[in-house]
Enzyme design. Sequence first.
Site, PDB file in Angstrom:
ATOM      1  N   GLN A 197       0.811  -1.211   0.000  1.00 57.02           N
ATOM      2  CA  GLN A 197       0.000   0.000   0.000  1.00 57.02           C
ATOM      3  C   GLN A 197       0.851   1.269   0.000  1.00 57.02           C
ATOM      4  O   GLN A 197       2.040   1.244   0.332  1.00 57.02           O
ATOM      5  CB  GLN A 197      -0.915   0.010   1.230  1.00 57.02           C
ATOM      6  CG  GLN A 197      -2.051  -0.988   1.160  1.00 57.02           C
ATOM      7  CD  GLN A 197      -3.019  -0.777   2.306  1.00 57.02           C
ATOM      8  OE1 GLN A 197      -3.098  -1.580   3.201  1.00 57.02           O
ATOM      9  NE2 GLN A 197      -3.733   0.328   2.272  1.00 57.02           N
ATOM     10  N   HIS A 198       0.205   2.366  -0.383  1.00 57.17           N
ATOM     11  CA  HIS A 198       0.674   3.746  -0.184  1.00 57.17           C
ATOM     12  C   HIS A 198       1.784   4.215  -1.118  1.00 57.17           C
ATOM     13  O   HIS A 198       2.028   5.415  -1.207  1.00 57.17           O
ATOM     14  CB  HIS A 198       1.178   3.979   1.251  1.00 57.17           C
ATOM     15  CG  HIS A 198       0.240   3.566   2.326  1.00 57.17           C
ATOM     16  ND1 HIS A 198      -1.043   4.037   2.412  1.00 57.17           N
ATOM     17  CD2 HIS A 198       0.407   2.714   3.373  1.00 57.17           C
ATOM     18  CE1 HIS A 198      -1.631   3.500   3.469  1.00 57.17           C
ATOM     19  NE2 HIS A 198      -0.773   2.689   4.061  1.00 57.17           N
ATOM     20  N   ASP A 224      -2.395  -4.995  -0.215  1.00 57.70           N
ATOM     21  CA  ASP A 224      -2.053  -6.298   0.367  1.00 57.70           C
ATOM     22  C   ASP A 224      -2.872  -6.624   1.603  1.00 57.70           C
ATOM     23  O   ASP A 224      -3.305  -7.770   1.785  1.00 57.70           O
ATOM     24  CB  ASP A 224      -0.555  -6.397   0.645  1.00 57.70           C
ATOM     25  CG  ASP A 224       0.010  -5.231   1.442  1.00 57.70           C
ATOM     26  OD1 ASP A 224      -0.751  -4.338   1.880  1.00 57.70           O
ATOM     27  OD2 ASP A 224       1.245  -5.198   1.637  1.00 57.70           O
TER      28      ASP A 224
END
Length: 478
Positions: free
Chosen positions: A83-84, A243
């Site tokens: 992520q991110h 994820d």
Amino acid sequence: MSSSPPLVIGVDSSTQSTKAAVVDAVSGRVLAIGRAAHTVSGLAGARESDPAQWWRALVAAVAQALRGADARAVTGIAVAGQQHGLVVLDGSGRPLRPALLWNDTRSAPQAAALTERLGPDGWLARTGSVPVASMTAAKWQWLRENEPRAAGGAAAVRLPHDFLTERLCGVAATDPGDASGTCWYGTATGAYDPELLGLLGLDAALLPPVAPTGATRVGSLTGGAARELGLAEGIAVAAGTGDNMAAAVGLGLGGRGLLDHPVVSLGTSGTVFAATRVRPATAALAGFAATDGTFLPLGCTLNCTLAVDRVAALLGLDREDAEPGGEAVLLPYLDGERTPDLPGASGLLTGLRHATTRQQLLGAAYEGAAFTVLRALEALPRTGEGVPLRLIGGGARGRTWVETVRRLSGRPVVLPRTAELVAVGAAALAVGAATGEDPVAVAVSWGTGGGETLPPVVRDGETWERIEAVLAPLTVGR
């Protein structure tokens, strides 16, 4: 045509590697897994990777997995990614620079400045989260301030899994789950927030459309991607997700499965989350959306198995050569920390005595890391003390990790039998894209969230309180 049962591929593109699982779409049986490593670079808080290597790793992992399966039977593919991460592309879809990863803490000042602009309550009302260094919005601000040419030259802005999905099908797409980790997507509205995009100087045209769910079919495998992967052109490509959202699907967490059942994931980072119908809005958690229309409030710590392994190496011990820490407290915040929000923190050791052993110091590192994850559990809604913890990730296969979590939580612990839950969750999304089925219901039918249940042990309140007393002065006002 193949006479084999229909198969799907679930891809887990994580911080340090890619795993591709070939899964029987009917039974959920994992037939083969392929793996390929990534390289992460950077010092002094920087953590970057070349997105092109993610694609090469995906191709290599799929090729390895297909050695044990019939490629002609594959009907769908989905990617779950770390992520991110901030991926900026030029007009030809090539990365303008290495991706800024979730654990890059250079954007901490930008996160603090963004928080100041709207106040924590303003951000919680819109996104369910308060900006911290990991959030993509803070990374975009860092790029604007430190590399304005790269930010100004961006023709597209993507998350890691978005980048890979687009390479598969040629279509720009994301999902609510991964989008909710950007701090420019509104979990209250289910769409990008125009006011936040204005605050960030980010043109909505640079962002991918948000599919209804991670299992939505957003396109078909292109001829070029099919040739690289050794698959049939035209198979279903799902929107995919982050994820953590995929792991929740793999565990059968969501609207068509378990709600309000907490999960602790012990990996490079430590996370705690639960699927719920309650929209989260507390600064103690990231208020993510799940990928199936529910919500996934999540606490994330930067320092978990990797940090404890580093302490073991410094002490010259095997990771299992640990004993309870006694009077010692070790907070292994070797990379700063996210929960609590201490991006500039370093490791802290206190309470040493003449009798303190190396084994106790390692045990104290386990306790400090486990405490930090479990402390975030207290903020999850509707997860009472008697509800079992599902323990996943690499640490869940380690005796000391399991026993430390049991001792500090005092809860029953479930050890799911399926190891690669992110990839398996992505495979369930691929089934959804190929058939229209609900991915959580698919995972429930597979039974991938089931496993051994360990009974509770007496909670070690003394150790908990000792660590809390050390950490509390560091987190006043956070």
